[in-house]
Design an enzyme around this catalytic site. Structure first.
Site, mmCIF file in Angstrom:
data_model
loop_
_atom_site.group_PDB
_atom_site.id
_atom_site.type_symbol
_atom_site.label_atom_id
_atom_site.label_comp_id
_atom_site.label_asym_id
_atom_site.label_seq_id
_atom_site.Cartn_x
_atom_site.Cartn_y
_atom_site.Cartn_z
ATOM 1 C CG ASP A 17 5.704 3.529 1.677
ATOM 2 O OD1 ASP A 17 5.737 4.118 2.775
ATOM 3 O OD2 ASP A 17 4.650 3.403 1.020
ATOM 4 C CG PHE A 29 -1.855 1.227 1.191
ATOM 5 C CD1 PHE A 29 -3.014 1.191 0.439
ATOM 6 C CD2 PHE A 29 -1.539 2.389 1.871
ATOM 7 C CE1 PHE A 29 -3.863 2.299 0.375
ATOM 8 C CE2 PHE A 29 -2.373 3.500 1.822
ATOM 9 C CZ PHE A 29 -3.534 3.448 1.070
ATOM 10 C CE LYS A 47 0.144 5.480 7.810
ATOM 11 N NZ LYS A 47 -1.232 5.915 8.046
#
Length: 383
Positions: free
Chosen positions: A207, A122, A236
Site C-alpha cells: 500500500d 490503515f 493521494k
C-alpha cells in the site's frame, strides 16, 4: 444548520486560497502547510504545471466513460510502470478503491481468501479495506467484517513466520505506517514478507497510497529496499489534489481482471489524469527525487537537533518528507496550538505529530517549521 454528516472533526479554519506551502484563511491569516491535503499536494498548492494541464484538458472533454479508449490513460499508466517493476494499471478514484481492487484481484487470482495485514495499519474505509485495516477504532460499530483477515504485529518476523502458509492469498503492508504513527518497516521485515509470499504462492501487496509519488525520495517507497511486489496501490499525491487512485500489478495478473471483472465509472477520468500526468512529469525526475531525499534528511536532522533536549519527545522517525515526532503524552492540544501559531500539522495516533510538507517546500520554510515546533514543545514542557 450544518447540512453535512459530522464524519470529520473539522478544524476552526476556512481556507480562502493556497499556493505552494502557504494557506490563507478567510480572515487573511497565513499558515505554513505541513499537511499538504494529507500527503496529496506533493507539488504544493496550485502548481502552475498542474493548472495548465487541467485547463487544457477541460477545453477538450471531461468524461465519456471507460467504454472509450483514452490516450491520456495510456500515457499516465506508461509513466507509472516505467518507474516500477510492474506491468499493468487499473485507475480508480481513491486509495480505498485502489486497495479494494488489490484485494479483489488477489483473491480472484489465487482462489484463496485469507489476507494478512498488520496491527495499526490503515488501508481505507470501504467494507473490504476497513476489514484489512488493523485498528479496532476503524471497525467499531459496523457489525461483522469481511472475513479471513489476520492482523500481525508490524516488524515482527517471527509472528509472520508462524502465520504464513499456502492458504494465504496475500500479504498487504505499508512501507511506513502513516495513520499508525509514522512507523517505518525494517528491511529485514519487508524482505521476509517478500520471501514468504514467493514460498507460499501468496501475492505481495504494498500500500503506497501515502508513501508513493515521491513522498519518501523515491518514486515509490518500496524502492528503498529493492522489493519486487506483485501489486502496489497509489492515490493521494498522484493527482496533486484531484481525485485519482491506481492499482499496479505484474503481467501474470492481467488476465484475472478481464472485461466485467471490475470497474469504476469515474476511474481514469481525463481531468484527474491530466493533473497526474503533469505531477508525474515533474516528481519522477531523478534530480527532483534526489532533492526530496535531501530535504527529508535535512528536516529530520534539524528536528532531532532542535528537540533532543525536550523531555516530551521520544523520537523523530519516518522517511523522506513523511516524518513523525513521537511524544510521551497525547498531543491533540499541541496540534491546535501549532495551528493557532500558523503551522499546520497532523496527528498520527494519540501521541505522534505527523509532518507531510509539499515536496517543493523550501529550506527556509523547513527552518521556520522547525523553530515553531521547537518553541511550542518547549512551552508545552514548561506549562
Amino acid at each position: 444548520m450544518d447540512a453535512l454528516f459530522p464524519t470529520y472533526a473539522r478544524w476552526d479554519l476556512t481556507v480562502d486560497s493556497a499556493k505552494g506551502a502557504i494557506i490563507v484563511d478567510n480572515t487573511g491569516k497565513k499558515y505554513l502547510d505541513f499537511v499538504s491535503g494529507i500527503a496529496v499536494c506533493n507539488l504544493g498548492h496550485c502548481h502552475p504545471a498542474v493548472i495548465e494541464a487541467v485547463e487544457e484538458q477541460l477545453k477538450k472533454y471531461w468524461h465519456v466513460s471507460n467504454l472509450f479508449k483514452a490516450d491520456i490513460q495510456q500515457e499516465v499508466a506508461g509513466k507509472l510502470i516505467a518507474n516500477s517493476e510492474l506491468d499493468a494499471v487499473f485507475f480508480c478514484n481513491s486509495g480505498a478503491e485502489a486497495n479494494e481492487a488489490a484485494l479483489k484481484l488477489a483473491r480472484k487470482y489465487t482462489q484463496k481468501s485469507k489476507v494478512i495485514t498488520f496491527k495499526q495499519s490503515f488501508h481505507g474505509r470501504t467494507f473490504g479495506t476497513m476489514a484489512a485495516t488493523g485498528q479496532d477504532k476503524i471497525h467499531s460499530g459496523f457489525g461483522p467484517l469481511l472475513q479471513e483477515f489476520v492482523y500481525l504485529p508490524y516488524n515482527d518476523c517471527e509472528a509472520l513466520d508462524e502465520a504464513m502458509d499456502d492458504s494465504v492469498a496475500a500479504v498487504m503492508v505499508e512501507v511506513v505506517q502513516g495513520e499508525g504513527g509514522v512507523v517505518p518497516g525494517t528491511e529485514k521485515f519487508l524482505k521476509k514478507i517478500e520471501e514468504l509470499c514467493k514460498k507460499n504462492g501468496s501475492l505481495f501487496i504494498i500500500d503506497e497510497v501515502q508513501t508513493g509519488i515521491g513522498r519518501t525520495g523515491k518514486a515509490y517507497a518500496h524502492q528503498h529496499f529493492n522489493l519486487s511486489p506483485d501489486i502496489i496501490t497509489l492515490a493521494k499525491g498522484l493527482g496533486n489534489g484531484l481525485p485519482v487512485g491506481a492499482m499496479l500489478g505484474k503481467e501474470k495478473l492481467k488476465d484475472t481482471f478481464g472485461p466485467g471483472s471490475h470497474g469504476s465509472t469515474f476511474g481514469g477520468n481525463p481531468i484527474s489524469l491530466a493533473a497526474a500526468k503533469a505531477a508525474l512529469s515533474i516528481i519522477f525526475q531523478e534530480e527532483f527525487l534526489a532533492e526530496v531525499e535531501k530535504k527529508g534528511t535535512y528536516l529530520k536532522a534539524e528536528l532531532t537537533k532542535a528537540l533532543e533536549d525536550q523531555e516530551l519527545v521520544t523520537e523523530v522517525r519516518g522517511s523522506g518528507l513523511m516524518l513523525g515526532i513521537a511524544c510521551k503524552s497525547e498531543i491533540g492540544e499541541m496540534i491546535t496550538k501549532l495551528r493557532k501559531n500558523g503551522l499546520l500539522v497532523l496527528q498520527a495516533g494519540p501521541n505522534v505529530i505527523r509532518l507531510l510538507p509539499p515536496l517543493t517546500v523550501s529550506y527556509e520554510e523547513i527552518d521556520e517549521a522547525v523553530k515553531m515546533l521547537q518553541h511550542s514543545l518547549v512551552a508545552e514542557c514548561i506549562s
